[in-house]
Design a protein around this motif. Sequence first.
Motif, PDB file in Angstrom:
ATOM      1  N   ILE A   1       0.854  -1.191   0.000  1.00 55.77           N
ATOM      2  CA  ILE A   1       0.000   0.000   0.000  1.00 55.77           C
ATOM      3  C   ILE A   1       0.888   1.240   0.000  1.00 55.77           C
ATOM      4  O   ILE A   1       1.689   1.448   0.917  1.00 55.77           O
ATOM      5  N   GLU A   2       0.747   2.064  -1.031  1.00 55.32           N
ATOM      6  CA  GLU A   2       1.539   3.292  -1.125  1.00 55.32           C
ATOM      7  C   GLU A   2       0.807   4.487  -0.536  1.00 55.32           C
ATOM      8  O   GLU A   2       1.413   5.357   0.081  1.00 55.32           O
TER       9      GLU A   2
ATOM     10  N   VAL B   1      -7.299   3.743  -2.820  1.00 59.25           N
ATOM     11  CA  VAL B   1      -6.152   2.971  -2.348  1.00 59.25           C
ATOM     12  C   VAL B   1      -5.180   2.826  -3.516  1.00 59.25           C
ATOM     13  O   VAL B   1      -5.558   2.327  -4.583  1.00 59.25           O
ATOM     14  N   VAL B   2      -3.957   3.281  -3.311  1.00 57.81           N
ATOM     15  CA  VAL B   2      -2.923   3.232  -4.344  1.00 57.81           C
ATOM     16  C   VAL B   2      -1.933   2.133  -3.980  1.00 57.81           C
ATOM     17  O   VAL B   2      -1.382   2.129  -2.867  1.00 57.81           O
ATOM     18  N   LEU B   3      -1.704   1.188  -4.900  1.00 61.07           N
ATOM     19  CA  LEU B   3      -0.868   0.028  -4.633  1.00 61.07           C
ATOM     20  C   LEU B   3       0.371   0.029  -5.523  1.00 61.07           C
ATOM     21  O   LEU B   3       0.291   0.316  -6.724  1.00 61.07           O
ATOM     22  N   LYS B   4       1.495  -0.335  -4.923  1.00 65.40           N
ATOM     23  CA  LYS B   4       2.770  -0.448  -5.637  1.00 65.40           C
ATOM     24  C   LYS B   4       3.098  -1.929  -5.810  1.00 65.40           C
ATOM     25  O   LYS B   4       3.098  -2.688  -4.842  1.00 65.40           O
TER      26      LYS B   4
ATOM     27  N   ARG C   1       1.297   2.110 -11.074  1.00 67.61           N
ATOM     28  CA  ARG C   1       0.595   1.891  -9.812  1.00 67.61           C
ATOM     29  C   ARG C   1      -0.812   1.393 -10.115  1.00 67.61           C
ATOM     30  O   ARG C   1      -1.380   1.691 -11.162  1.00 67.61           O
ATOM     31  N   LEU C   2      -1.375   0.655  -9.160  1.00 67.06           N
ATOM     32  CA  LEU C   2      -2.734   0.140  -9.288  1.00 67.06           C
ATOM     33  C   LEU C   2      -3.620   0.935  -8.334  1.00 67.06           C
ATOM     34  O   LEU C   2      -3.296   1.072  -7.150  1.00 67.06           O
TER      35      LEU C   2
ATOM     36  N   GLU D   1       0.523  -5.027   3.186  1.00 70.96           N
ATOM     37  CA  GLU D   1       0.596  -5.940   2.046  1.00 70.96           C
ATOM     38  C   GLU D   1      -0.805  -6.262   1.534  1.00 70.96           C
ATOM     39  O   GLU D   1      -1.742  -6.433   2.316  1.00 70.96           O
ATOM     40  N   VAL D   2      -0.897  -6.349   0.214  1.00 72.34           N
ATOM     41  CA  VAL D   2      -2.170  -6.648  -0.434  1.00 72.34           C
ATOM     42  C   VAL D   2      -1.936  -7.665  -1.541  1.00 72.34           C
ATOM     43  O   VAL D   2      -0.952  -7.571  -2.281  1.00 72.34           O
TER      44      VAL D   2
END
Length: 420
Positions: A202-203, A214-217, A256-257, A280-281
């Motif tokens: 999670i960024e 929610v921005v994911l790296k 990014r997602l 963590e995702v």
Amino acid sequence: MLRLQGINAVIAVLVAFVVLHLVFVPEQHSIRTTFSTLLGGTSFLLMTWSVVLATRLEIFEEMFGGLDRMYQVHRVAGTFTAVFALVHFFSIPKELPAGVDPVLNSTFPSAQIGMAAMVLLVIGLFVALNRKISYSRWRNPHKVMAFVYILVIGHFMNAPGIFFEQFSAAGILLIVAGLIGMIALVYTMFGMNKRTAKHFTIEAVNSLERATEVVLKPVGDMLKFKPGQFAFVEIQGKDWSEPHPFTIASAPDEDRLRFTMKVLGDWTRKVREELQPGGEVVVRGPYGRFDASKTSSKRQVWIAGGIGLTPFLSKLRAMDEEDNREVHFAYAARNKEEAIFIEELEAIATDRHNITIYPLFSDEGDFARIDVAKQKLPDPLTDYEYFICGPKPMVEGLMKDLKKEGVKRKAIHVEAFEFR
């Protein structure tokens, strides 16, 4: 839209069984026995289709028109499985046929196994159809259906020969279906999640008006997807047990997602209040066939209601300068404060001559209705292809009214985003 290719495949298997069962009827069968075993076999084949569709394989998405449609068929097939199983149970002769060894039958009690399977199946159907039971409470009990499927196979494989002839044409078809179903079951339980899982950290967690971005790296490879697709998001850690489906809001070429989640219940509220950067995702997907780029029509109307914006947000972010589609985008929200990303949408429309944004705020008396579309669109409604995502009443109302106006069903695309 639900594709006939998948439905035809289901019907073909059922028809093949019915024909084989009725053409090669054993001489010792009574009409009652033939009818009851026909229902039992049909019930098992429908249950097998439910098991196979639970694999979420891309080939079935293509056949049925997307994962959302697959789950609709999965649910309907499960319902008829239980109905046919009940009629089968009450219509099958209860006395042992002549020549059946009672000792052997007590060692492998087909009737008792079948009764246990039927009871669990009916209970499972009640839980699945009861919308008052939350997703988190439904998800784990629903896994019992795997055990029920195994019981059903044990039931008919141990049935006396008069009820199930293993080497008859219909019997071989059921055995082959059972083998396919067991392979699908093992894959769903032990292989699917591992194959489709992508790991992210999670960024950022950004609070919006009644929603959370929610921005994911990516930890490794980036998830490859098409605009309009969705994925299952599973947050790792205590009390984050079950995955939830969300539409991907970012463009496929971003590093990014991004997911935008409306605060609707305990889980999404927990995301907003407790989720922190660094966590963590696991993301599994992508799924869905809500793709506006594959259609032959260059004149499109997009209609989003509330959080139904997200698939269109991904589409807009992904559009390049060579995209010559004429897009009329109606975005319905309660007011401008709740219209998330409205500034970004307006900026995109300003830069692109082929995109027109129509903000519709219900507090100001503007709604996503057909009479409004007639006023705002420059040409007749039948000249466009429609993509709609939003609250179910809005979507169903628009579909009904568009059909009344002469718009063909194949020109209307919706995301049936329900998995219960």
